[in-house]
Each structure stands twice: as structure tokens, then as C-alpha cells.
Design a protein around this motif. Structure first.
Motif, mmCIF file in Angstrom:
data_model
loop_
_atom_site.group_PDB
_atom_site.id
_atom_site.type_symbol
_atom_site.label_atom_id
_atom_site.label_comp_id
_atom_site.label_asym_id
_atom_site.label_seq_id
_atom_site.Cartn_x
_atom_site.Cartn_y
_atom_site.Cartn_z
ATOM 1 N N SER A 52 5.742 -10.804 -14.474
ATOM 2 C CA SER A 52 5.809 -9.339 -14.564
ATOM 3 C C SER A 52 4.449 -8.703 -14.311
ATOM 4 O O SER A 52 4.364 -7.505 -14.068
ATOM 5 C CB SER A 52 6.354 -8.915 -15.927
ATOM 6 O OG SER A 52 5.522 -9.401 -16.957
ATOM 7 N N HIS A 54 2.337 -9.631 -11.772
ATOM 8 C CA HIS A 54 2.200 -9.511 -10.315
ATOM 9 C C HIS A 54 3.511 -8.978 -9.752
ATOM 10 O O HIS A 54 4.508 -9.676 -9.711
ATOM 11 C CB HIS A 54 1.831 -10.863 -9.706
ATOM 12 C CG HIS A 54 0.561 -11.411 -10.264
ATOM 13 N ND1 HIS A 54 -0.658 -10.847 -10.007
ATOM 14 C CD2 HIS A 54 0.322 -12.429 -11.112
ATOM 15 C CE1 HIS A 54 -1.599 -11.520 -10.644
ATOM 16 N NE2 HIS A 54 -1.022 -12.479 -11.336
ATOM 17 N N ARG A 55 3.476 -7.723 -9.320
ATOM 18 C CA ARG A 55 4.688 -7.025 -8.915
ATOM 19 C C ARG A 55 5.136 -7.311 -7.485
ATOM 20 O O ARG A 55 6.288 -7.110 -7.146
ATOM 21 C CB ARG A 55 4.489 -5.510 -9.062
ATOM 22 C CG ARG A 55 4.344 -5.075 -10.482
ATOM 23 C CD ARG A 55 5.673 -4.996 -11.077
ATOM 24 N NE ARG A 55 5.678 -4.180 -12.268
ATOM 25 C CZ ARG A 55 6.645 -4.214 -13.109
ATOM 26 N NH1 ARG A 55 7.656 -5.006 -12.903
ATOM 27 N NH2 ARG A 55 6.633 -3.452 -14.166
ATOM 28 N N SER A 56 4.250 -7.746 -6.640
ATOM 29 C CA SER A 56 4.638 -7.975 -5.250
ATOM 30 C C SER A 56 4.369 -9.422 -4.863
ATOM 31 O O SER A 56 3.621 -10.138 -5.529
ATOM 32 C CB SER A 56 3.861 -7.041 -4.321
ATOM 33 O OG SER A 56 2.505 -7.422 -4.259
#
Length: 73
Positions: A52, A54-56
Motif C-alpha cells: 500500500s 507503493h501505489r504504482s
């Protein structure tokens, strides 16, 4: 799956589809899984905070690269 009927209805309405609740109900009741019995996931997955943070995909790859550079990967 984490998606709910409500999520599906909201998505369809975002694309201008109205009166879709009954169609979603029908599709959900006729859904058949292609996964063999006994092989379906019953436990939580990707629950570590790093997923959660690191979103990409790019952020995740940079994080993995930093671990590689530290020789911790």
C-alpha cells in the motif's frame, strides 16, 4: 475478489449506464468460477504495508531496484 456489486453499479453509472442493478444481480447469480474447487484463495493476500506504500508499478519497481542495489532482494 474485492469488488462488490455496489462498485460495479457505480462503474457502470460512471459510463452512463442507468438501471443496471437488475443486470448486475443477474450476472452475479449466473457467475461460475473457472477455478477448480479447493484451489480458490481463502486467505488474505498482499497485506504487507509495502504493497500500500507503493501505489504504482513504477514505484514498486524502483523500490525493488533499491533492494537490489542494497543486495537485499
Amino acid at each position: 475478489e474485492a469488488i462488490t456489486k455496489h462498485d460495479t453499479v457505480k462503474l457502470l453509472r460512471a459510463f452512463g449506464v442507468t438501471h443496471c442493478t437488475q443486470s448486475v444481480d443477474a450476472a452475479a447469480s449466473s457467475r461460475q468460477s473457472n477455478i477448480l474447487p479447493g484451489l480458490e484463495r481463502e486467505s488474505a493476500f498482499l497485506t504487507h504495508p509495502i504493497f500500500s506504500t507503493h501505489r504504482s508499478e513504477t514505484q514498486m519497481m524502483r523500490y525493488l531496484r533499491s533492494l537490489e542495489n542494497k543486495d537485499l532482494s
